[in-house]
Design a protein around this motif. Structure first.
Motif, short mmCIF file in Angstrom:
data_model
loop_
_atom_site.label_atom_id
_atom_site.label_comp_id
_atom_site.label_asym_id
_atom_site.label_seq_id
_atom_site.Cartn_x
_atom_site.Cartn_y
_atom_site.Cartn_z
N MET A 153 -20.17 -7.57 0.37
CA MET A 153 -18.73 -7.84 0.23
C MET A 153 -18.00 -7.47 1.53
SD MET A 153 -16.13 -6.32 -2.66
CE MET A 153 -17.39 -6.27 -3.92
N ASN A 154 -17.16 -8.39 2.05
CA ASN A 154 -16.46 -8.05 3.30
C ASN A 154 -15.29 -7.09 3.03
OD1 ASN A 154 -14.19 -9.50 2.50
ND2 ASN A 154 -14.93 -11.40 3.43
N GLU A 155 -14.69 -6.64 4.14
CA GLU A 155 -13.65 -5.60 4.04
C GLU A 155 -12.44 -6.06 3.21
OE1 GLU A 155 -11.23 -3.15 7.26
OE2 GLU A 155 -13.29 -3.53 7.86
N ALA A 156 -12.06 -7.33 3.41
CA ALA A 156 -10.89 -7.87 2.68
C ALA A 156 -11.16 -7.86 1.17
CB ALA A 156 -10.59 -9.27 3.17
N ASP A 157 -12.37 -8.27 0.80
CA ASP A 157 -12.70 -8.30 -0.64
C ASP A 157 -12.78 -6.89 -1.21
OD1 ASP A 157 -12.71 -11.01 -0.95
OD2 ASP A 157 -14.82 -11.24 -0.45
N GLN A 158 -13.28 -5.96 -0.40
CA GLN A 158 -13.34 -4.56 -0.87
C GLN A 158 -11.95 -4.03 -1.17
OE1 GLN A 158 -15.55 -2.45 2.10
NE2 GLN A 158 -17.51 -3.11 1.27
N MET A 159 -11.00 -4.41 -0.31
CA MET A 159 -9.60 -3.98 -0.48
C MET A 159 -9.02 -4.57 -1.77
SD MET A 159 -7.75 -2.23 1.71
CE MET A 159 -7.86 -2.79 3.40
N LYS A 160 -9.30 -5.86 -1.98
CA LYS A 160 -8.81 -6.53 -3.19
C LYS A 160 -9.37 -5.86 -4.45
CE LYS A 160 -8.32 -10.96 -0.90
NZ LYS A 160 -8.66 -12.37 -0.83
N LYS A 161 -10.66 -5.52 -4.37
CA LYS A 161 -11.32 -4.86 -5.50
C LYS A 161 -10.67 -3.49 -5.77
CE LYS A 161 -16.06 -3.83 -7.04
NZ LYS A 161 -16.20 -2.39 -7.17
N LEU A 162 -10.43 -2.77 -4.67
CA LEU A 162 -9.85 -1.42 -4.78
C LEU A 162 -8.49 -1.45 -5.48
CD1 LEU A 162 -10.73 1.38 -3.57
CD2 LEU A 162 -9.15 0.93 -1.71
N VAL A 163 -7.60 -2.33 -5.01
CA VAL A 163 -6.25 -2.37 -5.60
C VAL A 163 -6.25 -3.00 -6.99
CG1 VAL A 163 -4.91 -2.25 -3.47
CG2 VAL A 163 -5.61 -4.47 -4.31
N GLY A 164 -7.11 -4.01 -7.17
CA GLY A 164 -7.21 -4.65 -8.48
C GLY A 164 -7.63 -3.65 -9.54
N GLU A 165 -8.62 -2.86 -9.21
CA GLU A 165 -9.11 -1.87 -10.18
C GLU A 165 -8.09 -0.73 -10.37
OE1 GLU A 165 -13.87 -2.64 -9.60
OE2 GLU A 165 -13.07 -0.74 -8.90
N LYS A 183 -4.89 0.16 1.81
CA LYS A 183 -4.88 0.41 3.25
C LYS A 183 -6.19 1.10 3.61
CE LYS A 183 0.05 0.56 4.08
NZ LYS A 183 1.24 1.37 4.27
N GLN A 184 -7.02 0.40 4.36
CA GLN A 184 -8.39 0.85 4.64
C GLN A 184 -9.09 1.25 3.33
OE1 GLN A 184 -6.97 3.15 7.74
NE2 GLN A 184 -7.31 1.54 9.22
N ASP A 185 -9.41 2.53 3.17
CA ASP A 185 -10.14 2.85 1.94
C ASP A 185 -9.27 3.60 0.94
OD1 ASP A 185 -9.91 5.08 3.42
OD2 ASP A 185 -12.00 5.73 3.22
N LYS A 186 -7.93 3.53 1.13
CA LYS A 186 -7.10 4.22 0.14
C LYS A 186 -6.02 3.29 -0.43
CE LYS A 186 -4.34 6.81 3.56
NZ LYS A 186 -3.38 5.88 3.96
N VAL A 187 -5.49 3.75 -1.57
CA VAL A 187 -4.49 2.95 -2.26
C VAL A 187 -3.17 3.70 -2.21
CG1 VAL A 187 -3.81 2.14 -4.55
CG2 VAL A 187 -6.16 1.89 -3.80
N GLU A 188 -2.10 2.98 -1.82
CA GLU A 188 -0.75 3.58 -1.84
C GLU A 188 0.09 2.83 -2.86
OE1 GLU A 188 1.15 3.62 1.99
OE2 GLU A 188 -0.48 4.79 2.86
N VAL A 189 1.04 3.55 -3.46
CA VAL A 189 1.92 2.90 -4.43
C VAL A 189 3.35 2.97 -3.90
CG1 VAL A 189 2.82 2.94 -6.79
CG2 VAL A 189 0.41 3.43 -6.36
#
Ligand code: R5P
Length: 226
Positions: A1-13, A216-222
């Motif tokens: 999975m590329n970086e963009a998809d990883q980000m989408k997965k992170l925020v989606g979850e 944002k990179q490997d973290k999620v901000e709200v």
């Protein structure tokens, strides 16, 4: 999975944490929402009681695949929460949506919800909307006339295509992608567009979002509405 998809997965979850037992949830559209629906399906398998209203035929298919029970507006007219993606988010939390062509149903579902949570990666945060060409859903009949009136507001509308064919929305309409450049006054532009006969809805979501979940990179901000 590329970086963009990883980000989408992170925020989606991450956004699924907003879903509580017994909720009626609007299910947005797009590649970020895919991960949210998948995670929601896992929570349902663990015992979460939830029903979703999908904003597109594709999202409905994902919900069925992942086991998220669906309902519709004939049974429920108020939703507790909608979780959706976006193409741009400005500092006032106004949005451009419709890159995937689902903007009309997305707006109806967002308007029915007590809370609208938007899931994006950091690249979609902008100081002013408009770099992303604004999607506008129009009736096929006389779309050329509608496009001419939209052009008079200051852009060159492009009829969206899917390969060789004209793109058709789930509602049987067309999309005009409208590159206005920087949109200084989104509310006025939205109203001016809505005054044009043949315009069904615009991809400008003004003052509708309550919370933005940003990767944002490997973290999620709200970011919450002020
Ligand atoms: O019509 C499509 C929707 O507005 C999407 O939520 C938006 O285009 C964002 O999609 P994605 O998460 O695939 O970038």
């Amino acid at each position: 999975m590329n970086e963009a998809d990883q980000m989408k997965k992170l925020v989606g979850e991450a956004a699924v944490e907003n879903v509580e037992d017994g909720m009626k949830v609007g299910l947005g559209s797009g590649s970020t929402v895919y991960w949210m629906v998948k995670k929601l399906g896992e929570r349902v398998k663990e015992g979460l009681d939830v029903e979703g209203v999908p904003t597109s035929n594709t999202t409905a298919e994902w919900a069925r695949e992942f086991g998220v029970p669906l309902t519709d507006f004939s049974k429920v007219q108020e939703l507790d929460l909608t979780i959706d993606g976006a193409d741009e988010v400005d500092e006032q939390l106004h949005l451009i949506k419709g890159g995937g062509g689902a903007l009309f149903r997305e707006k109806v579902v967002a308007a029915a919800a007590k809370e609208l949570v938007i899931i994006v990666d950091g690249s979609k945060l902008v100081s002013q909307l408009g770099k992303f060409a604004l999607p506008v859903e129009v009736l096929p009949f006389g779309w050329e006339v509608t496009a001419k009136h939209i052009a008079a507001l200051g852009c060159s509308p492009q009829l969206r295509t899917a390969g060789e064919e004209t793109y058709v929305t789930d509602n049987g309409n067309y999309i005009l992608d409208c590159p206005f450049g920087q949109i200084k006054d989104p509310a006025t532009l939205h109203n001016d567009l809505k005054d044009i006969v043949g315009v069904i809805e615009t991809g400008l979501f003004i003052g509708m979002a309550d919370k933005i979940v940003v990767g944002k990179q490997d973290k999620v901000e709200v970011i919450s509405k002020a």
